[in-house]
Motif scaffolding. Structure first.
Motif, PDB file in Angstrom:
ATOM      1  N   LEU A  89      37.721  45.136  44.846  1.00  9.89           N
ATOM      2  CA  LEU A  89      38.917  45.235  44.028  1.00  9.89           C
ATOM      3  C   LEU A  89      40.178  44.798  44.762  1.00  9.89           C
ATOM      4  CD1 LEU A  89      38.248  48.559  42.151  1.00  9.89           C
ATOM      5  CD2 LEU A  89      38.442  46.317  41.144  1.00  9.89           C
ATOM      6  N   LYS A  90      39.995  44.197  45.937  1.00 11.70           N
ATOM      7  CA  LYS A  90      41.177  43.824  46.722  1.00 11.70           C
ATOM      8  C   LYS A  90      41.927  42.701  45.992  1.00 11.70           C
ATOM      9  CE  LYS A  90      42.662  42.410  51.257  1.00 11.70           C
ATOM     10  NZ  LYS A  90      43.376  41.235  50.727  1.00 11.70           N
ATOM     11  N   GLN A  91      43.203  42.939  45.761  1.00 13.17           N
ATOM     12  CA  GLN A  91      43.974  41.942  45.031  1.00 13.17           C
ATOM     13  C   GLN A  91      44.527  40.877  45.970  1.00 13.17           C
ATOM     14  OE1 GLN A  91      46.906  43.185  42.155  1.00 13.17           O
ATOM     15  NE2 GLN A  91      45.957  45.173  42.004  1.00 13.17           N
ATOM     16  N   CYS A  92      44.524  39.641  45.500  1.00 15.50           N
ATOM     17  CA  CYS A  92      45.165  38.561  46.233  1.00 15.50           C
ATOM     18  C   CYS A  92      46.308  38.035  45.373  1.00 15.50           C
ATOM     19  CB  CYS A  92      44.185  37.449  46.520  1.00 15.50           C
ATOM     20  SG  CYS A  92      42.750  38.009  47.423  1.00 15.50           S
ATOM     21  N   ASN A  93      47.022  37.057  45.908  1.00 17.03           N
ATOM     22  CA  ASN A  93      48.124  36.500  45.143  1.00 17.03           C
ATOM     23  C   ASN A  93      47.599  35.615  44.026  1.00 17.03           C
ATOM     24  OD1 ASN A  93      50.006  37.747  46.698  1.00 17.03           O
ATOM     25  ND2 ASN A  93      50.108  36.059  48.155  1.00 17.03           N
ATOM     26  N   CYS A  94      48.414  35.460  43.009  1.00 20.94           N
ATOM     27  CA  CYS A  94      48.071  34.581  41.886  1.00 20.94           C
ATOM     28  C   CYS A  94      48.063  33.138  42.385  1.00 20.94           C
ATOM     29  CB  CYS A  94      49.106  34.754  40.785  1.00 20.94           C
ATOM     30  SG  CYS A  94      48.927  33.586  39.436  1.00 20.94           S
ATOM     31  N   ILE A  95      46.966  32.424  42.080  1.00 26.32           N
ATOM     32  CA  ILE A  95      46.897  31.029  42.512  1.00 26.32           C
ATOM     33  C   ILE A  95      47.253  30.087  41.366  1.00 26.32           C
ATOM     34  CG2 ILE A  95      45.243  31.454  44.374  1.00 26.32           C
ATOM     35  CD1 ILE A  95      43.059  30.449  42.415  1.00 26.32           C
ATOM     36  N   ARG A  96      47.695  30.651  40.271  1.00 27.29           N
ATOM     37  CA  ARG A  96      48.153  29.890  39.118  1.00 27.29           C
ATOM     38  C   ARG A  96      47.094  28.922  38.605  1.00 27.29           C
ATOM     39  NH1 ARG A  96      52.462  31.570  38.082  1.00 27.29           N
ATOM     40  NH2 ARG A  96      53.258  30.021  36.645  1.00 27.29           N
ATOM     41  N   CYS A  97      45.861  29.399  38.509  1.00 27.28           N
ATOM     42  CA  CYS A  97      44.779  28.550  38.032  1.00 27.28           C
ATOM     43  C   CYS A  97      44.748  28.491  36.515  1.00 27.28           C
ATOM     44  CB  CYS A  97      43.432  29.070  38.547  1.00 27.28           C
ATOM     45  SG  CYS A  97      43.042  30.735  37.967  1.00 27.28           S
ATOM     46  N   GLY A  98      45.342  29.527  35.864  1.00 30.52           N
ATOM     47  CA  GLY A  98      45.426  29.494  34.412  1.00 30.52           C
ATOM     48  C   GLY A  98      44.179  29.963  33.697  1.00 30.52           C
ATOM     49  N   ARG A  99      43.237  30.558  34.430  1.00 26.11           N
ATOM     50  CA  ARG A  99      42.026  31.025  33.739  1.00 26.11           C
ATOM     51  C   ARG A  99      42.331  32.152  32.768  1.00 26.11           C
ATOM     52  NH1 ARG A  99      37.526  31.058  38.458  1.00 26.11           N
ATOM     53  NH2 ARG A  99      36.563  32.671  37.208  1.00 26.11           N
ATOM     54  N   CYS A 100      43.300  33.006  33.144  1.00 28.18           N
ATOM     55  CA  CYS A 100      43.666  34.113  32.260  1.00 28.18           C
ATOM     56  C   CYS A 100      44.232  33.586  30.946  1.00 28.18           C
ATOM     57  CB  CYS A 100      44.664  35.042  32.947  1.00 28.18           C
ATOM     58  SG  CYS A 100      46.095  34.218  33.653  1.00 28.18           S
TER      59      CYS A 100
ATOM     60  N   LEU B  26      48.215  34.798  24.849  1.00 27.21           N
ATOM     61  CA  LEU B  26      49.342  35.169  25.709  1.00 27.21           C
ATOM     62  C   LEU B  26      49.215  34.445  27.058  1.00 27.21           C
ATOM     63  CD1 LEU B  26      49.344  39.010  25.010  1.00 27.21           C
ATOM     64  CD2 LEU B  26      50.746  37.284  23.919  1.00 27.21           C
ATOM     65  N   ILE B  27      50.239  34.599  27.898  1.00 20.99           N
ATOM     66  CA  ILE B  27      50.240  33.963  29.215  1.00 20.99           C
ATOM     67  C   ILE B  27      50.229  35.071  30.266  1.00 20.99           C
ATOM     68  CG2 ILE B  27      51.324  32.156  30.615  1.00 20.99           C
ATOM     69  CD1 ILE B  27      51.015  31.090  27.895  1.00 20.99           C
ATOM     70  N   PRO B  28      49.066  35.658  30.569  1.00 22.13           N
ATOM     71  CA  PRO B  28      49.039  36.811  31.478  1.00 22.13           C
ATOM     72  C   PRO B  28      49.603  36.516  32.868  1.00 22.13           C
ATOM     73  CG  PRO B  28      46.959  36.603  30.319  1.00 22.13           C
ATOM     74  CD  PRO B  28      47.742  35.359  30.013  1.00 22.13           C
ATOM     75  N   SER B  29      49.450  35.291  33.369  1.00 25.33           N
ATOM     76  CA  SER B  29      49.904  35.003  34.730  1.00 25.33           C
ATOM     77  C   SER B  29      51.419  35.170  34.844  1.00 25.33           C
ATOM     78  CB  SER B  29      49.487  33.588  35.138  1.00 25.33           C
ATOM     79  OG  SER B  29      49.975  32.666  34.200  1.00 25.33           O
ATOM     80  N   VAL B  30      52.145  34.742  33.835  1.00 23.41           N
ATOM     81  CA  VAL B  30      53.602  34.881  33.878  1.00 23.41           C
ATOM     82  C   VAL B  30      53.993  36.335  33.632  1.00 23.41           C
ATOM     83  CG1 VAL B  30      55.742  34.183  32.757  1.00 23.41           C
ATOM     84  CG2 VAL B  30      53.949  32.506  33.141  1.00 23.41           C
TER      85      VAL B  30
ATOM     86  N   GLY C 169      41.166  43.190  28.499  1.00 25.48           N
ATOM     87  CA  GLY C 169      40.773  43.050  29.895  1.00 25.48           C
ATOM     88  C   GLY C 169      40.120  41.724  30.249  1.00 25.48           C
ATOM     89  N   CYS C 170      40.108  40.759  29.331  1.00 19.81           N
ATOM     90  CA  CYS C 170      39.511  39.457  29.644  1.00 19.81           C
ATOM     91  C   CYS C 170      40.224  38.792  30.816  1.00 19.81           C
ATOM     92  CB  CYS C 170      39.594  38.526  28.433  1.00 19.81           C
ATOM     93  SG  CYS C 170      38.460  38.960  27.130  1.00 19.81           S
ATOM     94  N   CYS C 171      41.560  38.914  30.857  1.00 15.97           N
ATOM     95  CA  CYS C 171      42.326  38.253  31.918  1.00 15.97           C
ATOM     96  C   CYS C 171      41.958  38.832  33.282  1.00 15.97           C
ATOM     97  CB  CYS C 171      43.818  38.370  31.648  1.00 15.97           C
ATOM     98  SG  CYS C 171      44.389  40.013  31.203  1.00 15.97           S
TER      99      CYS C 171
END
Lengths: 436, 260
Positions: free
Chosen positions: A352-363, A371-375, A400-402
């Motif tokens: 469950l270790k979180q990393c930074n968003c890599i802006r891949c856009g899968r969410c 919606l745009i979960p990354s933003v 919870g898909c994102c």
């Protein structure tokens, strides 16, 4: 019937095999066991307690009166004595007011529900709420202020692990259809559509036998999460889009879970109040089961009945793995909306270790609501609730898909869920400003 | 060439004349003291006084709507200067500081679940009522520290906020940032504070925290000036009556009363 589908969604491992073949088993009431019945098991105002300490109650007796328009009645799940009125642990709010009943030896009788002329009143008297998990009081949903042309029965059960609806559909097929028919006749609805995911072929077959005699359409649904989401189901079956912030009513549809239809049938035909429901207990327990459990049974007792834990438990989830709540305490009672109890060991859980968003856009690709979960996640982290409101976080269905698809394991849906309360305040302030 | 110069000069003259007339006609008498008071204020525009900025407070002080020491950040010296400037008497001006009314850090108050969400107290508080058994105490994610504009707070190893009283200006931003309102603004010369907010019964408090107030009333019984009231199983010291004798701290069985 054509199938239209919906955008986004994910394909998690379903893991339903452990319980999908097991018939529903009744968990007996144990003499002397304590049943903690929360007064808020539904969306809306908590019920008003009607009993005092040391009072004797019978199973099915009304112990909590619906307080207000959006509220539900609460019935005693077992016969026995009220031991205390005190706060009970709750998976979402932490604590909630409740009534604790000590079960007595005699449990044969269940007091009948007051069946009234008016269908909706009977549903209210029986304390029925949406059993898919959202627990919206059914009598409110069944009193549409507008014309409804379609009743959609939700048999998708898209959450992994859960098989309670699947078993109900197999074992109580005709009762479910009869319940739906009752609703259809009471509200004068033309179309009845039953949607079942394709991975439940036996359930599709069972319902198919009744299709001509009860005149409904059976729609096999694509196996995809969140197929059972109300808005997704309407889009997939009818190609209608529910407008932002509106109910399915707006497009002339009412969606009910199969379990709710069964409860309606039981209330109207058998005069049985909603005091028990089927729960799937699976994961790291010795004997995974589909259990018919009385409301108010502590999770610990249910797990004990299934032979206890297999190995060292790390996480116990109430509900499905995608939308359920992790429990902090095994004294949490079973509620009307509890569809599953899942136990995970350390080795079952992902890192469950979180990393930074890599802006891949899968969410963005998987969000079924567009919606745009990354933003939005960046606004959550910075507590920018004004911006979050502008990016339509209130449309998030918390599926919870994102979070599931995020390669950086960012806690996206969880953040939106907890932020919503702050966003509500922002929206209310805006509304007040607009109205002067 | 000449025409150009003449045009420029005449345009300038006409425009200047217009401006002169406007400045005479629309002249606004501004109290010069507003600027003087404004110069004495810290110019941090922190908003701790409740006004949008220092200039707004200066105006309010000169108009007599606010006291000369209304700025929570200002030192006693500057407040005196403002009072002298306006020819006003200054009331008592003991420095106020923010104090954390909770001692239950990681080691004292057990956590009920592991939290992975955003690192702010509001988010934790919204998830099943916080990740500690105690539903009143510090959540330990440091929203107050982030809100402090004077670098006067930090989170210690035990995940409790610590206030550096020399730097604290009692602006109250941390008070607003705390979802559980455990921070209070109090006079610095009243060191004894009940560092617990739990209104639960004694037994429940003991389960949730080893340093919580259990409502035993020992402090109230031993207080020589009856400055302590116990309501809802929680002792509260009235700073106006307290004489700083320290008796309550001595008798408190759970050490919930703390000397700052």
């Amino acid at each position: 019937m054509p199938f239209f589908g919906f955008r986004g969604g994910v394909h998690p491992d379903y893991n339903k095999g452990a319980t999908s073949g097991k018939p529903i088993e009744v968990m007996p009431v144990k003499e002397g066991a304590l049943y903690g019945v929360p007064l808020a098991q539904h969306i809306g105002a908590p019920a008003k307690p009607l009993v005092a300490k040391n009072q004797e109650v019978k199973a099915g007796e009304l112990i909590g009166q619906a307080a207000g328009f959006i509220s539900a009645n609460i019935h005693a799940p077992v016969s026995g004595r009220v031991v205390a009125l005190q706060s009970l642990p709750h998976p979402v709010s932490g604590k909630t007011a409740g009534i604790i009943i000590e079960a007595s030896g005699e449990q044969d009788e269940i007091l009948p529900v007051n069946v009234s002329e008016k269908f909706q009143e009977t549903v209210l008297n029986a304390g029925i709420v949406g059993l898919g998990g959202a627990t919206f009081p059914s009598n409110v949903k069944l009193s549409p202020p507008k014309k409804v042309d379609t009743l959609l029965l939700n048999g998708a059960e898209c959450e992994p692990y859960l098989t309670c609806d699947h078993r109900l559909m197999l074992e109580k097929t005709e009762e479910i259809i009869k319940g739906a028919d009752l609703i259809r006749r009471a509200l004068n609805i033309e179309n009845l559509i039953i949607g079942i995911e394709e991975n439940k072929a036996d359930a599709l077959e069972a319902f198919g036998k009744f299709a001509s005699s009860y005149k409904f359409e059976l729609v096999p649904l694509e196996v995809k999460y969140p197929q059972g989401g109300e808005k997704q189901l309407i889009k997939a079956c009818l190609n209608r889009t529910v407008p932002e912030g509106m109910l399915p009513l707006e497009v002339g549809v009412i969606v009910h879970n199969v379990g709710t239809c069964l409860a309606v049938y039981d209330a109207v035909e058998n005069k049985k109040p909603l005091i028990e429901r089927v729960v799937t207990v699976t994961g790291a327990v010795k004997e995974p089961k589909n259990l018919l459990v009385r409301v108010g049974t502590p999770v610990q007792d249910i797990i004990d009945y299934c032979g206890g834990f297999l190995g060292e438990p790390r996480k116990v989830v109430m509900g499905g793995p995608m939308m359920g709540f992790a429990l902090s305490n095994l004294d949490v009672p079973m509620m009307k909306g509890t569809s599953g109890i899942l136990v995970f060991r350390e080795e079952d859980l992902p890192d469950l270790k979180q990393c930074n968003c890599i802006r891949c856009g899968r969410c963005v690709d998987v969000c079924p609501m567009g919606l745009i979960p990354s933003v939005m996640d960046r606004f959550v982290v910075r507590e920018m609730y004004e911006s979050l409101a502008d990016w339509h976080v209130m449309n998030c269905i918390e599926c919870g898909c994102c979070s599931y698809d995020c390669p950086s394991r960012r806690n996206l849906a969880g953040g939106f869920k907890t932020s919503k309360r702050e966003v509500m305040k922002v929206l209310k302030a805006r509304e007040a400003e607009k109205n002067g | 060439m000449t025409a150009a110069i003449l045009t420029m000069l005449s345009t300038g003259f006409v425009a200047g004349l217009g401006l002169m007339i406007a400045s005479k006609k629309f002249h606004v008498e501004k109290d010069p003291r507003i600027e003087q008071v404004g110069n004495l204020l810290p110019a941090a525009n922190c908003g701790g006084c409740g006004f949008p900025g220092c200039a707004a407070l200066a105006e309010s002080i000169v108009q007599g709507k606010s006291a000369p020491n209304a700025c929570p950040v200002l030192g006693a010296e500057s407040a005196k200067e403002i009072a002298a400037l306006l020819g006003l008497e200054l009331g008592s001006n003991v420095k106020k500081v923010a104090r954390v009314r909770c001692k239950g850090g990681r080691t004292e108050a057990p956590e009920k679940y592991d939290y992975y969400g955003p690192k702010d107290c509001h988010s934790v508080n919204m998830l099943a009522g916080g990740n500690k058994l105690c539903s009143y105490g510090c959540l330990g994610e440091g929203s107050c520290v982030k809100a402090c504009g004077f670098d006067a707070m930090y989170m210690d190893e035990n995940r409790l906020p610590v206030i550096i009283e020399e730097k604290c200006t009692s602006c109250g931003m941390c008070v607003k940032a705390c979802p559980r309102s455990i921070i209070t603004i109090i006079e610095q010369d009243k060191p004894f504070v009940v560092a617990c907010m739990s209104k639960d019964k004694g037994g429940d408090v003991k389960k949730a925290c080893s340093v919580g107030c259990i409502g035993c009333k020992l402090c109230a019984k031993n207080c020589p000036v009856t400055a302590i009231q116990v309501d809802n199983f929680l002792a509260v010291i009235d700073p106006d009556i307290c004489i700083n004798c320290g008796k309550c701290e001595e008798v408190c069985p759970t050490k919930a009363i703390k000397k700052f």
